[in-house]
Design an enzyme around this catalytic site. Structure first.
Site, PDB file in Angstrom:
ATOM      1  N   HIS A 182       0.829  -1.213   0.000  1.00  7.88           N
ATOM      2  CA  HIS A 182       0.000   0.000   0.000  1.00  7.88           C
ATOM      3  C   HIS A 182       0.863   1.262   0.000  1.00  7.88           C
ATOM      4  O   HIS A 182       0.994   1.935   1.024  1.00  7.88           O
ATOM      5  CB  HIS A 182      -0.939  -0.004   1.211  1.00  7.88           C
ATOM      6  N   HIS A 219      -0.388  -8.803   0.820  1.00 11.03           N
ATOM      7  CA  HIS A 219      -1.487  -8.932   1.792  1.00 11.03           C
ATOM      8  C   HIS A 219      -2.128 -10.303   1.794  1.00 11.03           C
ATOM      9  O   HIS A 219      -2.893 -10.622   2.697  1.00 11.03           O
ATOM     10  CB  HIS A 219      -2.582  -7.896   1.471  1.00 11.03           C
ATOM     11  N   CYS A 278       3.065 -12.175   2.235  1.00 14.16           N
ATOM     12  CA  CYS A 278       4.052 -12.187   3.320  1.00 14.16           C
ATOM     13  C   CYS A 278       3.942 -13.508   4.089  1.00 14.16           C
ATOM     14  O   CYS A 278       2.834 -13.930   4.449  1.00 14.16           O
ATOM     15  CB  CYS A 278       3.805 -11.015   4.264  1.00 14.16           C
ATOM     16  N   HIS A 310     -10.274  -4.806   4.347  1.00 11.59           N
ATOM     17  CA  HIS A 310      -8.824  -4.778   4.101  1.00 11.59           C
ATOM     18  C   HIS A 310      -8.447  -6.040   3.311  1.00 11.59           C
ATOM     19  O   HIS A 310      -8.954  -7.134   3.607  1.00 11.59           O
ATOM     20  CB  HIS A 310      -8.062  -4.728   5.429  1.00 11.59           C
ATOM     21  N   GLU A 358      -6.020  -8.006   3.391  1.00  7.54           N
ATOM     22  CA  GLU A 358      -5.548  -9.143   4.201  1.00  7.54           C
ATOM     23  C   GLU A 358      -6.723  -9.897   4.819  1.00  7.54           C
ATOM     24  O   GLU A 358      -6.719 -11.138   4.878  1.00  7.54           O
ATOM     25  CB  GLU A 358      -4.588  -8.650   5.289  1.00  7.54           C
ATOM     26  N   CYS A 418       2.266  -8.753  13.554  1.00  6.08           N
ATOM     27  CA  CYS A 418       3.639  -9.109  13.185  1.00  6.08           C
ATOM     28  C   CYS A 418       4.666  -8.251  13.915  1.00  6.08           C
ATOM     29  O   CYS A 418       4.346  -7.203  14.475  1.00  6.08           O
ATOM     30  CB  CYS A 418       3.815  -9.003  11.674  1.00  6.08           C
ATOM     31  N   SER A 457      -3.008   2.275   4.024  1.00  6.39           N
ATOM     32  CA  SER A 457      -2.091   1.356   4.714  1.00  6.39           C
ATOM     33  C   SER A 457      -2.533   1.216   6.165  1.00  6.39           C
ATOM     34  O   SER A 457      -2.496   2.172   6.938  1.00  6.39           O
ATOM     35  CB  SER A 457      -0.662   1.915   4.639  1.00  6.39           C
ATOM     36  N   SER A 458      -2.948   0.010   6.525  1.00  6.12           N
ATOM     37  CA  SER A 458      -3.493  -0.231   7.870  1.00  6.12           C
ATOM     38  C   SER A 458      -2.445   0.072   8.932  1.00  6.12           C
ATOM     39  O   SER A 458      -2.710   0.777   9.909  1.00  6.12           O
ATOM     40  CB  SER A 458      -3.958  -1.687   7.971  1.00  6.12           C
ATOM     41  N   ASN A 459      -1.215  -0.434   8.742  1.00 10.46           N
ATOM     42  CA  ASN A 459      -0.233  -0.241   9.816  1.00 10.46           C
ATOM     43  C   ASN A 459       0.145   1.225   9.964  1.00 10.46           C
ATOM     44  O   ASN A 459       0.438   1.699  11.056  1.00 10.46           O
ATOM     45  CB  ASN A 459       0.975  -1.160   9.621  1.00 10.46           C
TER      46      ASN A 459
HETATM   47  S1  SF4 Z   1       3.562  -5.582   7.954  1.00 16.56           S
HETATM   48 FE1  SF4 Z   1       4.093  -7.558   8.863  1.00 16.56          FE
HETATM   49  S2  SF4 Z   1       2.660  -9.037   7.955  1.00 16.56           S
HETATM   50 FE2  SF4 Z   1       2.578  -7.149   6.708  1.00 16.56          FE
HETATM   51  S3  SF4 Z   1       4.065  -7.525   5.066  1.00 16.56           S
HETATM   52 FE3  SF4 Z   1       5.167  -6.494   6.734  1.00 16.56          FE
HETATM   53  S4  SF4 Z   1       6.063  -8.175   7.975  1.00 16.56           S
HETATM   54 FE4  SF4 Z   1       4.458  -9.044   6.677  1.00 16.56          FE
END
Ligand code: SF4
Length: 341
Positions: free
Chosen positions: A66, A100, A122, A150, A152, A221, A249-251
């Site tokens: 993303h 994802h 991943c 999402h 994922e 993760c 982007s979720s993270n």
């Molecule tokens: S954020 Fe975590 S789960 Fe997502 S691609 Fe990166 S290492 Fe893999």
């Protein structure tokens, strides 16, 4: 009467309006770890290696990660992004699945059409897929803690037949959940959630369902966890914080929320320098910067340069963890012979 001196006076609303003024100081605290995780590096490397081995075009189903900057730069190299496999016109060209992860129906369709598919999911997302499968085989109903829509979550839900997994997004979902009778319950989570929010939801689930089976190892993760920890350390020390990343982007979104909750007065998600709101960031004394797992370091450098034009910046890195995770490329791209010149 107006004096000649007062006629020469000019209203100064901001330090940058004053000619030849010394720039004000700005302490930048750079969060570490930040930016690319091992899964994102692997996915981007997969597209680049496929382009080297097989030439253009290489098709990619959905944004490989993303980040628009990454997607645009891969497009320039010959990657063609599609939303569905039906848009791949030539079965001899590689088609890569994004980091994802995808529902089982996607590789099944690729097999049926005899497409040259390469899965860049991943490995930490694949781990969640396998957990869900094992629970299902053992007759358990699965609760997936995550965000609807999402990619994922779509991919994880799509590992099993409809009805096998219930999505849990909020504490309200926990309170109103009516799981199928007579089945043991297990839970898995999306990999990029807020560690703190997820803890709250899992505790509520465990209170309602004391026999709930948990993952052997945390599904959120290492990259998500480490980036949130670094933000928690920096956020209370700065006037404002920028998360370099994309809105989808979720993270990255979680990092912005974590910063706000940790006491940072202003936390913004910014993709490129043109998105910096200088009415907010133009008069601060300290700034935290981090980057989502899909944001390249070059964008962080661009942001620092933009601040250096307006401030005398002093950059310090605040590190809360060392990362040395590496995932090998998908098998199809390892040791594959290069395409004929
Ligand atoms: S954020 Fe975590 S789960 Fe997502 S691609 Fe990166 S290492 Fe893999």
């Amino acid at each position: 009467m107006t004096s000649p001196l007062s006629r020469r006076k000019k209203t100064v609303s901001h330090w940058s309006d004053i000619p030849f003024v010394t720039k004000p100081p700005l302490d930048i605290l750079l969060c570490a770890p930040r930016g690319f995780c091992a899964g994102v590096v692997r996915a981007i490397d997969a597209v680049e290696k496929a382009l080297i081995l097989h030439g253009a075009p290489v098709y990619v189903r959905h944004e490989i990660v993303h980040n628009k900057y990454v997607v645009e730069s891969l497009k320039r190299k010959g990657a063609v992004f599609v939303s569905e496999l039906s848009q791949v016109p030539d079965a001899t060209r590689p088609v890569i699945f994004s980091a994802h992860g995808v529902a089982k129906s996607v590789p099944a369709e690729a097999d049926e059409r005899k497409l040259f598919a390469i899965d860049a999911t991943c490995p930490l997302v694949t781990k969640v897929h396998r957990e869900a499968e094992v629970h299902h085989k053992r007759g358990r109903h699965i609760l997936l803690v995550g965000h609807a829509g999402h990619p994922e979550v779509i991919g994880t839900m799509g590992q099993l037949p409809p009805g096998a997994i219930t999505l849990i997004e909020t504490l309200d979902d926990v309170a109103t959940l009516e799981p199928p009778a007579g089945k043991p319950l297990a839970f898995v989570t999306q990999t990029t959630l807020s560690v703190d929010d997820t803890r709250g939801i899992v505790e509520a689930l465990q209170q309602r369902f004391p026999e709930l089976i948990a993952p052997h190892k945390e599904d959120i993760c290492y990259a998500t966890t480490n980036r949130q920890e670094a933000v928690k350390r920096v956020a209370p020390q700065v006037d404002a914080l920028i998360v370099v990343g994309s809105p989808n982007s979720s993270n990255s979104q979680r990092l912005r929320e974590v910063a706000e909750r940790a006491g940072c007065p202003v936390a913004r998600l910014v993709l490129r320098t043109d998105e910096i709101d200088w009415s907010v960031f133009g008069a601060i004394g300290s700034l935290g910067i981090t980057a989502g797992a899909s944001a390249p370091e070059v964008l962080v450098e661009e942001i620092i340069d933009a601040f250096a034009e307006r401030y005398e910046v002093r950059v310090e890195t605040v590190s809360t963890a060392d990362e040395n995770v590496f995932f090998p490329l998908p098998r199809e791209l390892r040791d594959a012979p290069a395409a004929a010149e």
